[in-house]
Design an enzyme around this catalytic site. Structure first.
Site, PDB file in Angstrom:
ATOM      1  N   GLU A   1       0.618  -1.303   0.038  1.00  0.00           N
ATOM      2  CA  GLU A   1       0.085   0.011   0.065  1.00  0.00           C
ATOM      3  C   GLU A   1       0.796   1.208   0.134  1.00  0.00           C
ATOM      4  O   GLU A   1       0.631   2.238   0.863  1.00  0.00           O
ATOM      5  CB  GLU A   1      -0.810  -0.173   1.144  1.00  0.00           C
ATOM      6  CG  GLU A   1      -2.083  -1.073   0.946  1.00  0.00           C
ATOM      7  CD  GLU A   1      -3.055  -1.185   2.012  1.00  0.00           C
ATOM      8  OE1 GLU A   1      -3.102  -0.321   2.965  1.00  0.00           O
ATOM      9  OE2 GLU A   1      -4.148  -1.588   1.883  1.00  0.00           O
TER      10      GLU A   1
ATOM     11  N   GLU B   1      -5.517  -7.808  -0.724  1.00  0.00           N
ATOM     12  CA  GLU B   1      -6.343  -7.552   0.389  1.00  0.00           C
ATOM     13  C   GLU B   1      -7.643  -7.124   0.161  1.00  0.00           C
ATOM     14  O   GLU B   1      -8.017  -6.189  -0.796  1.00  0.00           O
ATOM     15  CB  GLU B   1      -5.729  -6.283   1.027  1.00  0.00           C
ATOM     16  CG  GLU B   1      -4.574  -6.553   2.059  1.00  0.00           C
ATOM     17  CD  GLU B   1      -4.110  -5.513   3.256  1.00  0.00           C
ATOM     18  OE1 GLU B   1      -5.161  -4.715   3.334  1.00  0.00           O
ATOM     19  OE2 GLU B   1      -2.943  -5.361   3.451  1.00  0.00           O
TER      20      GLU B   1
END
Length: 391
Positions: A215, A325
């Site tokens: 991320e 995710e």
């Protein structure tokens, strides 16, 4: 390859709207078309999602039905990742902040979870870790004590099944202690040093996938980040590793932002091995109201977002991505909407190679997005939404 998700809805001969190939055609709460265009069959993937799946010479179905016995899954194209589905097992990332800083202690994911989940059909585990644990000194050598502990977990996952893959996930948000790689923080060489060392340790195991960064977000320059990715790919290959590599974009690895933000530049990253089959895009998307993964209720199934992503990937070299995710709470809304999302991911293979839900591992069952088993009892979200959509 699957058909473009932007195809216009076809009309049946009698003038009634029908769902296109790969479109939804049924499920609890569905109010749209329940018949499919010629050449695809309305097939039940779970109680909440039926889809028009292409079938050779198959007429359009008029009812929601299960796939015929013996229907084959799409084969794995040469060089592509196989169909994967599974779960994150967190613990070694406790407690990495979103600014890339780390504060101990960490927790070891229970080894027993791997045999438990693998027995249910899981073939993918994502095992995040803190950069500061792996190399306590920036640009320095891997800490052998920590690596031994981490590797024992990796091996537990791999040993749980002969087809199990593991993503080793550097969980630092493109940062070290608040500063972005190559943009005021660590140099590209310092970052690449970590992956060079991991490549030397894991480069001989093709069931290990390198998740080069979790991320990235709020990077001042996306183009500079893409250059960092390219240099890291080069370093891993120079170390002799031929593993699949997961390349994240910006904006928290957003699947929604990818086609218009980092994606157009990331598709140009090259692999010294030749071709791009082993460069896989790493995307995330949650289902709650603000896409944060912090709420128990889900408000979207993300199917339209993923359809746009699939279209982009197909138009840019038929590339693969993995939803590493996603997740929701143990609530009725998430059971339905996560089920829809994962059913679409499964149907969109090989463009979408699979998924890993967040999260099991060292969390307990009170965590809002927990899929940690309660003893031998699975959480409702796992049973209703995840398990039916495993490979």
């Amino acid at each position: 390859m699957i058909k473009s998700v932007s195809v216009i809805l076809a009309l049946a001969a009698v003038g009634l709207a029908q769902s296109p190939q790969w479109g939804q055609c049924g499920g609890i709460g569905w109010t749209g078309a329940t018949t499919c265009v010629s050449g695809s069959v309305c097939s039940k993937l779970n109680d909440y999602y039926s889809q028009c799946i292409p079938g050779a010479s198959a007429p359009a179905s008029t009812t929601t039905s299960a796939p015929p016995t013996g229907t084959s899954q799409p084969s794995t194209p040469a060089g592509a990742l196989p169909r994967l589905g599974g779960v994150n097992t967190a613990g070694y990332d406790f407690s990495v902040s979103t600014d890339g800083s780390f504060k101990p202690p960490y927790s070891v994911p229970p080894a027993s979870q791997y045999s438990h989940f693998t027995a249910e059909g899981v073939n993918l585990y994502r095992i995040p870790f803190a950069w500061q644990l792996m190399t306590p000194t920036l640009g320095g050598s891997i800490d052998n004590g920590f690596f031994s502990t981490y590797d024992a977990t990796v091996q537990s996952a791999l040993n749980s099944g002969s087809n199990v893959h593991v993503i080793i996930d550097l969980h630092n948000y493109a940062r070290w202690n608040g500063a972005v790689i190559a943009q005021g923080g660590p140099t590209n060489d310092q970052y690449a040093s970590l992956w060079t060392q991991l490549a030397q340790k894991y480069g001989s195991n093709q069931r290990i996938i390198f998740g080069i960064m979790n991320e990235p977000h709020d990077v001042p320059s996306v183009s500079t980040w893409v250059d960092t990715v390219q240099q890291t790919v080069n370093a891993i290959r120079k170390a002799g590793a031929t593993n699949y590599l997961l390349l994240p974009g910006s904006s928290w690895a957003s699947a929604q932002a990818f086609p218009t933000e980092a994606g157009p530049a990331l598709v140009k990253v090259t692999d010294p091995l030749g071709g791009t089959d082993r460069l896989i895009f790493d995307v995330h998307k949650y289902l709650d109201s603000d896409n944060s993964g912090t709420h128990a209720e889900c408000t979207t199934d993300n199917v339209s977002v993923l359809q746009t992503l699939v279209s982009f990937l197909q138009q840019n070299g038929n590339r693969q991505a993995i939803l590493s995710e996603t997740g929701g709470g143990n609530t009725a809304s998430c059971e339905q909407l996560l089920g829809n999302e994962l059913a679409y991911v499964k149907s969109a293979y090989p463009t979408l190679a699979g998924f890993a839900v967040w999260s099991a591992g060292a969390f307990d069952t009170s965590y809002v997005l927990s899929v940690v088993p309660n003893g031998d009892q699975d959480q409702p979200l796992w049973t209703q939404a995840v398990k039916p959509n495993l490979p």
